[in-house]
Design an enzyme around this catalytic site. Structure first.
Site, PDB file in Angstrom:
ATOM      1  N   GLY A   9       6.827 101.458  78.403  1.00 58.42           N
ATOM      2  CA  GLY A   9       7.763 101.663  77.286  1.00 58.42           C
ATOM      3  C   GLY A   9       6.986 101.741  76.001  1.00 58.42           C
ATOM      4  N   ALA A  75      17.229  97.434  76.591  1.00 60.76           N
ATOM      5  CA  ALA A  75      17.925  96.427  77.388  1.00 60.76           C
ATOM      6  C   ALA A  75      19.063  97.058  78.176  1.00 60.76           C
ATOM      7  CB  ALA A  75      18.463  95.323  76.482  1.00 60.76           C
ATOM      8  N   SER A 127      10.187  88.815  68.089  1.00 60.16           N
ATOM      9  CA  SER A 127      10.785  89.087  66.787  1.00 60.16           C
ATOM     10  C   SER A 127       9.701  89.429  65.775  1.00 60.16           C
ATOM     11  CB  SER A 127      11.569  87.874  66.290  1.00 60.16           C
ATOM     12  OG  SER A 127      12.114  88.143  65.004  1.00 60.16           O
ATOM     13  N   GLY A 129       9.927  92.984  64.353  1.00 62.00           N
ATOM     14  CA  GLY A 129      10.018  94.415  64.110  1.00 62.00           C
ATOM     15  C   GLY A 129       8.726  95.136  64.437  1.00 62.00           C
ATOM     16  N   LYS A 181      15.748  83.903  71.561  1.00 60.23           N
ATOM     17  CA  LYS A 181      15.699  85.103  70.723  1.00 60.23           C
ATOM     18  C   LYS A 181      17.106  85.539  70.321  1.00 60.23           C
ATOM     19  CE  LYS A 181      14.288  88.775  68.596  1.00 60.23           C
ATOM     20  NZ  LYS A 181      14.926  89.986  68.999  1.00 60.23           N
ATOM     21  N   HIS A 184      18.242  83.305  67.593  1.00 61.11           N
ATOM     22  CA  HIS A 184      17.445  83.684  66.413  1.00 61.11           C
ATOM     23  C   HIS A 184      18.116  84.845  65.696  1.00 61.11           C
ATOM     24  CE1 HIS A 184      14.713  86.689  64.671  1.00 61.11           C
ATOM     25  NE2 HIS A 184      13.944  85.698  64.271  1.00 61.11           N
ATOM     26  N   ASN A 185      18.547  85.851  66.446  1.00 67.05           N
ATOM     27  CA  ASN A 185      19.173  87.014  65.824  1.00 67.05           C
ATOM     28  C   ASN A 185      20.522  86.670  65.214  1.00 67.05           C
ATOM     29  OD1 ASN A 185      16.943  88.305  66.915  1.00 67.05           O
ATOM     30  ND2 ASN A 185      18.102  90.064  67.636  1.00 67.05           N
ATOM     31  N   GLU A 188      19.785  85.164  62.022  1.00 66.43           N
ATOM     32  CA  GLU A 188      19.374  86.280  61.151  1.00 66.43           C
ATOM     33  C   GLU A 188      20.599  86.963  60.531  1.00 66.43           C
ATOM     34  OE1 GLU A 188      17.764  90.665  62.229  1.00 66.43           O
ATOM     35  OE2 GLU A 188      16.548  89.022  62.999  1.00 66.43           O
ATOM     36  N   LYS A 259      23.252  95.638  66.780  1.00 65.64           N
ATOM     37  CA  LYS A 259      22.842  96.072  68.120  1.00 65.64           C
ATOM     38  C   LYS A 259      23.335  95.166  69.236  1.00 65.64           C
ATOM     39  CE  LYS A 259      18.790  98.791  66.834  1.00 65.64           C
ATOM     40  NZ  LYS A 259      17.346  99.027  67.057  1.00 65.64           N
TER      41      LYS A 259
END
Length: 468
Positions: A9, A75, A127, A129, A181, A184-185, A188, A259
């Protein structure tokens, strides 16, 4: 020479992670289902040891054993399809790592399926970006502990480093890494919305220019609000539009995307009885922003009451807003870490809350100065039920709540939408209230549904015939 790790990927994130690994001395094999991304990555090489493959079997055979394969694939079904194409060529003990934004329950399913085949699986939250992937992200691995130990030397090398410590630590078994994660988002989402509401008050209530607000955010970034999101907000406000010459923020359409990870965080909290109202209100704010046409029409129909707004002392209120934003962040992080703690207890994960705060200090989107204080709070007391009652944050909220109340009340009175600042204050007031109004709700439930209730003076369950 065999490759030490393979990456499948090669979009922006995957390509940058492959370059990062190669920078750190790894011999990296790469594969992508479309050859164009492979070719584009090879054009970026500056002496790194990266070998391209255009056949998946040749890619697998190029790796030293036990094979270590890092997936950076969209995903969902795509992950399952890649795993299905890999497994015929893998052997017992080989390791697959999913670095995408997979739902943690999908990771647990894949973990179980591959374990039955002797293949070890890690769900790895990443995380930071595109820039973080290239120069050092925050990395949240979960799954097979032995497998993590075999890849830890690679992951800790490519992670962001803070004070000589890598922003990477083992999170726990099965889906723990992707769960960390995900939340975490969610944090965010809340952090971004709180900053946006502070910006709105400065602009629409205090009447400050975009340039002046950029200066304010820059100054805030020198103190206790210091964080990546505060820093980039100042940068955003300074950017001019090449076409109009206006601040670019003024020509960006007010429709916020998402997302799915914020939604997953809210759904998981709802399913498990965990209060995360600030994160959820931030998610709903994005949903409401997408109704642009409806909002434009509603503006012509709905109005504020006719009230005369008082002129505010700008310097005084700028400090009020700073305190309100900081207290909102405290509440948002308190909810996020409560979600970590409660879920960890339900699943028996033993999530390392102190380490989670530490690995968020660098590389990731929510990196902030006060994560050090969060880590210290859990180091002093792992059993801490909520960050709000840790000594430091309890004192801060005691000091800042008065001005937060002023900002929220003034904003609402002025017609500003404060979903997350308002939710933060409501959460604080709800959590600090030993005797709540839920007795009325329980009485109502018993009245219309005979759901029973408990008493505060006698043990047991009771039902009342309310119409007698």
């Amino acid at each position: 020479m065999l490759n030490t790790i393979g990456v499948i990927g090669l979009g922006v994130m995957g390509g940058n992670l492959a370059l990062n690994m190669a920078d750190k001395g790894e011999h990296v094999g790469v594969y992508n289902y479309t050859s164009d991304l492979t070719d584009q990555l090879m054009e970026k090489l500056e002496g790194q040891t990266i070998r391209p493959f255009y056949n998946i079997e040749a890619f697998v055979q190029s790796l030293e054993k036990p094979r270590k394969i890092f997936l950076m694939v969209t995903a969902g079904r795509a992950i399952d399809e890649v795993i299905a194409s890999l497994t015929p060529f893998l052997e017992e003990g080989d390791i697959i790592m999913d670095g995408g934004n997979s739902h943690y329950e999908d990771t647990e399913r894949r973990y179980d399926e591959l374990q039955g085949k002797g293949i070890r699986y890690l769900g790895i939250g990443i995380s930071g970006g595109a820039d973080g992937a290239r120069t050092g992200p925050s990395i949240m691995p979960g799954g097979d502990r032995e497998a993590y130990e075999q890849v830890a030397s690679i992951l800790t090398k490519i992670a962001a480093q803070v004070d000589g410590t890598p922003c990477c630590a083992y999170m726990g078994p099965r889906g723990a890494g992707h769960f960390v994660k995900m939340v975490h988002n969610g944090i965010e989402y809340a952090d971004m919305q709180l900053i946006t509401e502070a910006y709105t008050f400065l602009k629409d209530r205090l009447g400050l220019s975009v340039e002046d607000i950029a200066d304010i955010f820059e100054s805030w970034n020198q103190g206790e609000l210091k964080s990546y999101l505060i820093e980039i907000t100042a940068d955003i406000l300074r950017k001019k539009d090449d076409v109009t010459g206006l601040p670019l923020i003024d020509v960006i359409l007010d429709k916020a995307g998402q997302k799915g990870t914020g939604k997953w965080t809210s759904i998981q909290a709802i399913d498990h009885g965990i209060p995360n109202s600030i994160i959820t209100e931030s998610l709903f704010a994005r949903y409401l922003s997408s109704l642009k046409e409806e909002r434009m029409n509603a503006e012509t129909i709905l109005s504020l009451p006719e009230i005369e707004l008082q002129e505010l002392d700008k310097e005084v209120w700028i400090e009020h807003i700073r305190q309100a934003l900081y207290m909102g962040k405290i509440c948002a992080y308190a909810q996020g870490f409560t979600q970590y703690k409660m879920t960890s207890e339900q699943y028996g994960w033993n999530l390392p809350l102190k380490d989670i705060a530490l690995i968020f200090r660098g590389g990731c989107i929510i990196r902030a100065e006060f994560l050090n204080i969060i880590s210290e709070a859990y180091e002093e007391n792992y059993s801490l039920t909520n960050l709000l009652i840790s000594p430091y944050f309890a004192e801060k909220t005691k000091e800042y709540q008065r001005n937060m109340r002023k900002v929220v009340c003034e904003g609402i009175q002025s017609g500003l939408s404060f979903p997350s600042l308002g939710a933060s204050l409501t959460y604080y007031d709800s959590y600090r209230t030993g005797t709540s109004n839920a007795s009325m709700i329980q009485a109502q439930r018993d009245y219309f549904g005979a759901h029973t209730y408990e008493r505060n003076d006698i043990e047991g369950s009771f039902h009342t015939n309310w119409q007698e």
